[in-house]
Design a protein around this motif. Structure first.
Motif, PDB file in Angstrom:
ATOM      1  N   ILE A 155       0.827  -1.202   0.000  1.00 55.50           N
ATOM      2  CA  ILE A 155       0.000   0.000   0.000  1.00 55.50           C
ATOM      3  C   ILE A 155       0.866   1.258   0.000  1.00 55.50           C
ATOM      4  CG2 ILE A 155      -1.630   1.354   1.370  1.00 55.50           C
ATOM      5  CD1 ILE A 155      -2.941  -1.278   2.217  1.00 55.50           C
ATOM      6  N   ALA A 156       1.979   1.235   0.756  1.00 55.84           N
ATOM      7  CA  ALA A 156       2.838   2.413   0.862  1.00 55.84           C
ATOM      8  C   ALA A 156       3.551   2.739  -0.447  1.00 55.84           C
ATOM      9  CB  ALA A 156       3.866   2.202   1.972  1.00 55.84           C
ATOM     10  N   LYS A 157       3.933   1.704  -1.201  1.00 49.08           N
ATOM     11  CA  LYS A 157       4.775   1.922  -2.377  1.00 49.08           C
ATOM     12  C   LYS A 157       4.038   1.834  -3.708  1.00 49.08           C
ATOM     13  CE  LYS A 157       8.911   0.166  -0.032  1.00 49.08           C
ATOM     14  NZ  LYS A 157       9.959  -0.884  -0.023  1.00 49.08           N
ATOM     15  N   ASP A 158       2.847   1.253  -3.733  1.00 48.29           N
ATOM     16  CA  ASP A 158       2.166   1.034  -5.006  1.00 48.29           C
ATOM     17  C   ASP A 158       1.562   2.315  -5.575  1.00 48.29           C
ATOM     18  OD1 ASP A 158       0.934  -0.825  -7.062  1.00 48.29           O
ATOM     19  OD2 ASP A 158      -0.859   0.117  -6.234  1.00 48.29           O
ATOM     20  N   ASN A 159       1.091   3.199  -4.705  1.00 49.07           N
ATOM     21  CA  ASN A 159       0.511   4.474  -5.142  1.00 49.07           C
ATOM     22  C   ASN A 159      -0.684   4.293  -6.070  1.00 49.07           C
ATOM     23  OD1 ASN A 159       2.436   6.077  -3.721  1.00 49.07           O
ATOM     24  ND2 ASN A 159       3.922   5.641  -5.348  1.00 49.07           N
ATOM     25  N   ASN A 160      -1.499   3.281  -5.797  1.00 50.65           N
ATOM     26  CA  ASN A 160      -2.737   3.046  -6.537  1.00 50.65           C
ATOM     27  C   ASN A 160      -2.541   2.893  -8.044  1.00 50.65           C
ATOM     28  OD1 ASN A 160      -3.951   4.935  -4.036  1.00 50.65           O
ATOM     29  ND2 ASN A 160      -5.177   3.171  -4.591  1.00 50.65           N
ATOM     30  N   THR A 161      -1.472   2.222  -8.429  1.00 46.99           N
ATOM     31  CA  THR A 161      -1.270   1.985  -9.863  1.00 46.99           C
ATOM     32  C   THR A 161      -2.017   0.738 -10.338  1.00 46.99           C
ATOM     33  OG1 THR A 161       0.760   0.729  -9.430  1.00 46.99           O
ATOM     34  CG2 THR A 161       0.982   3.093  -9.845  1.00 46.99           C
ATOM     35  N   ARG A 162      -2.610  -0.016  -9.432  1.00 51.60           N
ATOM     36  CA  ARG A 162      -3.419  -1.186  -9.784  1.00 51.60           C
ATOM     37  C   ARG A 162      -4.894  -0.837  -9.602  1.00 51.60           C
ATOM     38  NH1 ARG A 162       1.832  -1.120  -9.487  1.00 51.60           N
ATOM     39  NH2 ARG A 162       2.904  -3.134  -9.467  1.00 51.60           N
ATOM     40  N   ASP A 163      -5.746  -1.531 -10.359  1.00 46.36           N
ATOM     41  CA  ASP A 163      -7.188  -1.349 -10.213  1.00 46.36           C
ATOM     42  C   ASP A 163      -7.764  -2.291  -9.163  1.00 46.36           C
ATOM     43  OD1 ASP A 163      -7.477   0.519 -12.462  1.00 46.36           O
ATOM     44  OD2 ASP A 163      -6.981  -1.225 -13.693  1.00 46.36           O
ATOM     45  N   VAL A 164      -7.291  -3.539  -9.171  1.00 49.82           N
ATOM     46  CA  VAL A 164      -7.886  -4.607  -8.365  1.00 49.82           C
ATOM     47  C   VAL A 164      -6.784  -5.373  -7.637  1.00 49.82           C
ATOM     48  CG1 VAL A 164      -9.407  -6.626  -8.364  1.00 49.82           C
ATOM     49  CG2 VAL A 164      -9.630  -4.902 -10.162  1.00 49.82           C
ATOM     50  N   VAL A 165      -7.066  -5.784  -6.412  1.00 44.98           N
ATOM     51  CA  VAL A 165      -6.158  -6.654  -5.674  1.00 44.98           C
ATOM     52  C   VAL A 165      -6.882  -7.953  -5.363  1.00 44.98           C
ATOM     53  CG1 VAL A 165      -4.741  -6.963  -3.623  1.00 44.98           C
ATOM     54  CG2 VAL A 165      -4.941  -4.693  -4.669  1.00 44.98           C
ATOM     55  N   SER A 166      -6.281  -9.075  -5.758  1.00 46.00           N
ATOM     56  CA  SER A 166      -6.798 -10.399  -5.414  1.00 46.00           C
ATOM     57  C   SER A 166      -6.234 -10.809  -4.061  1.00 46.00           C
ATOM     58  CB  SER A 166      -6.382 -11.433  -6.470  1.00 46.00           C
ATOM     59  OG  SER A 166      -7.159 -11.326  -7.623  1.00 46.00           O
ATOM     60  N   ILE A 167      -7.128 -11.083  -3.121  1.00 42.51           N
ATOM     61  CA  ILE A 167      -6.712 -11.495  -1.777  1.00 42.51           C
ATOM     62  C   ILE A 167      -6.738 -13.015  -1.706  1.00 42.51           C
ATOM     63  CG2 ILE A 167      -7.209 -11.340   0.693  1.00 42.51           C
ATOM     64  CD1 ILE A 167      -8.600  -8.648   0.089  1.00 42.51           C
ATOM     65  N   CYS A 168      -5.559 -13.608  -1.676  1.00 38.70           N
ATOM     66  CA  CYS A 168      -5.414 -15.071  -1.707  1.00 38.70           C
ATOM     67  C   CYS A 168      -4.615 -15.562  -0.507  1.00 38.70           C
ATOM     68  CB  CYS A 168      -4.724 -15.494  -3.008  1.00 38.70           C
ATOM     69  SG  CYS A 168      -5.569 -14.957  -4.509  1.00 38.70           S
ATOM     70  N   THR A 169      -4.741 -14.857   0.590  1.00 40.11           N
ATOM     71  CA  THR A 169      -4.042 -15.182   1.826  1.00 40.11           C
ATOM     72  C   THR A 169      -4.789 -16.282   2.584  1.00 40.11           C
ATOM     73  OG1 THR A 169      -5.341 -13.573   3.059  1.00 40.11           O
ATOM     74  CG2 THR A 169      -3.326 -12.776   1.999  1.00 40.11           C
ATOM     75  N   PRO A 170      -4.238 -16.762   3.706  1.00 42.86           N
ATOM     76  CA  PRO A 170      -5.035 -17.614   4.594  1.00 42.86           C
ATOM     77  C   PRO A 170      -6.355 -16.943   4.960  1.00 42.86           C
ATOM     78  CG  PRO A 170      -2.743 -17.717   5.239  1.00 42.86           C
ATOM     79  CD  PRO A 170      -2.832 -16.674   4.157  1.00 42.86           C
ATOM     80  N   ASN A 171      -7.373 -17.750   5.206  1.00 44.08           N
ATOM     81  CA  ASN A 171      -8.743 -17.253   5.393  1.00 44.08           C
ATOM     82  C   ASN A 171      -8.856 -16.156   6.446  1.00 44.08           C
ATOM     83  OD1 ASN A 171      -9.289 -19.374   3.669  1.00 44.08           O
ATOM     84  ND2 ASN A 171     -10.060 -20.727   5.271  1.00 44.08           N
ATOM     85  N   GLY A 172      -8.119 -16.293   7.531  1.00 40.70           N
ATOM     86  CA  GLY A 172      -8.255 -15.377   8.645  1.00 40.70           C
ATOM     87  C   GLY A 172      -7.857 -13.945   8.349  1.00 40.70           C
ATOM     88  N   PHE A 173      -7.144 -13.717   7.235  1.00 39.61           N
ATOM     89  CA  PHE A 173      -6.732 -12.366   6.856  1.00 39.61           C
ATOM     90  C   PHE A 173      -7.657 -11.720   5.826  1.00 39.61           C
ATOM     91  CE2 PHE A 173      -2.480 -14.317   7.922  1.00 39.61           C
ATOM     92  CZ  PHE A 173      -2.272 -13.591   9.092  1.00 39.61           C
ATOM     93  N   HIS A 174      -8.601 -12.466   5.274  1.00 38.18           N
ATOM     94  CA  HIS A 174      -9.374 -11.980   4.133  1.00 38.18           C
ATOM     95  C   HIS A 174     -10.080 -10.657   4.407  1.00 38.18           C
ATOM     96  CE1 HIS A 174      -9.777 -16.133   1.929  1.00 38.18           C
ATOM     97  NE2 HIS A 174      -8.533 -15.708   2.036  1.00 38.18           N
TER      98      HIS A 174
END
Length: 340
Positions: free
Chosen positions: A61-80
């Motif tokens: 989040i700190a370095k991307d500067n919103n250059t992406r449109d979508v983030v796929s969250i594929c972490t362990p369930n507890g972080f979703h």
């Protein structure tokens, strides 16, 4: 159609699948991946992608500067849900792997962030795209079987020591959640998608063959009523020896009955409906192959296509945040009923 830019958070088995599909689809591009384990990034190079790698969500989040449109969250369930809220507030659309979360309350936090920011939430429910699922939805929604009287879902799979031994989060209450969340939420979703919400569940939950997993289930029975009418049940286990046995749904209606079965609800095994001729359905995609284990249908490419089309104003999400929350709520109700 505009190309949609993605990043993937969590670059394990399912994250790699998201990445590959995003990279290969003509209207999407993968620009970065994030994982706490830098050893996972070798697969990023193998895909032939030139992009950034990050070691934490905060770093991304700190370095991307919103250059992406979508983030796929594929972490362990507890972080979703925690990650979804942070990403929505940072300005991203999100796609959340199943389950959406491990509690209804945390899913409502995501819905609140969606409403506050105006960003979109997509929940992965790829089994909705399987031909038998689409067929089942059609015959029930159109009333071809009359009143729904009974619905029985059976899910009997194998997840033995081989599945849990190489993971620090699988089989844990706070990050995995239980067999209904990790193995069978897709089939709970199909039941909810076609027949609606439930009430007054009773259930019995057991751990028969996984003694190393603390406060964790591998088998259970649940019975309930549907708010729309009729009664239902879910019977499940990950204690089948060596390999998966079946995932099926049997439906009894006042004008007909059917059973969608196979190992992954991948075929219509029985259909007898008044004044109805069963059509020939397209073949279901094979299951996701995880070596000694098989998962649900390999339909993630439909999910990515739906996200791209929705963000281009040509479609709506196949599974939205509210529906993702309702599935989590049903599972939570079943687990809470077992405690009583």
């Amino acid at each position: 159609m505009d190309s949609i830019k993605f990043s993937v958070i969590g670059f394990g088995r399912i994250g790699k699948r998201h990445a590959k599909i995003i990279h290969e689809f003509e209207h999407s591009s993968l620009l970065s991946v994030t994982d706490v384990d830098s050893g996972q990034f070798s697969a990023f190079d193998e895909l032939g992608i030139e992009g950034h790698t990050y070691h934490s969500l905060r770093d991304f989040i700190a370095k991307d500067n919103n250059t992406r449109d979508v983030v796929s969250i594929c972490t362990p369930n507890g972080f979703h849900t925690e990650y979804a809220v942070k990403l929505l507030n940072a300005g991203y659309h999100v796609v959340i792997e199943k389950p959406m979360g491990l509690s209804k309350e945390s899913c409502l936090d995501v819905i609140g962030a969606q409403e506050a920011t105006g960003n979109r939430v997509f929940v992965v429910k790829q089994n909705r795209y399987s031909p038998p699922s689409e067929w089942m939805k059609k015959v029930v929604t159109e009333g071809l079987i009359g009143d729904v009287l009974m619905v029985q879902v059976n899910c009997y799979w194998n997840r033995d020591e081989r599945y849990y031994k190489d993971s620090s989060w699988r089989g844990t209450k706070d990050l995995d959640g239980g067999a209904l969340f990790t193995q069978f939420s897709h089939f709970v979703d199909l039941m909810y998608w076609v027949f609606g919400d439930i009430k007054t569940p009773t259930s019995t939950i057991k751990n028969f063959t996984h003694p190393k997993l603390v406060d964790f289930d591998d088998s259970g029975f649940a019975q309930f009523e549907f708010l729309n009418g009729g009664i239902g049940s879910i019977n499940y286990s990950t204690s089948c020896w060596d390999k998966n046995m079946e995932s099926s749904i049997t439906v009894i209606g006042s004008k007909g009955s059917f059973k969608v079965g196979g190992q992954y609800m991948n075929e219509v095994e029985y259909c007898h409906i008044e004044n109805y001729e069963m059509p020939e359905l397209p073949q279901t995609n094979p299951p996701n192959d995880y070596g000694p284990f098989k998962g649900s249908a390999a339909n993630h490419h439909f999910v990515i296509e739906n996200i791209v089309e929705t963000l281009n104003g040509k479609s709506e999400p196949t599974a939205n945040a509210f529906e993702g929350m309702k599935v989590v709520s049903i599972i939570e109700q079943i687990y809470n009923a077992a405690k009583k």
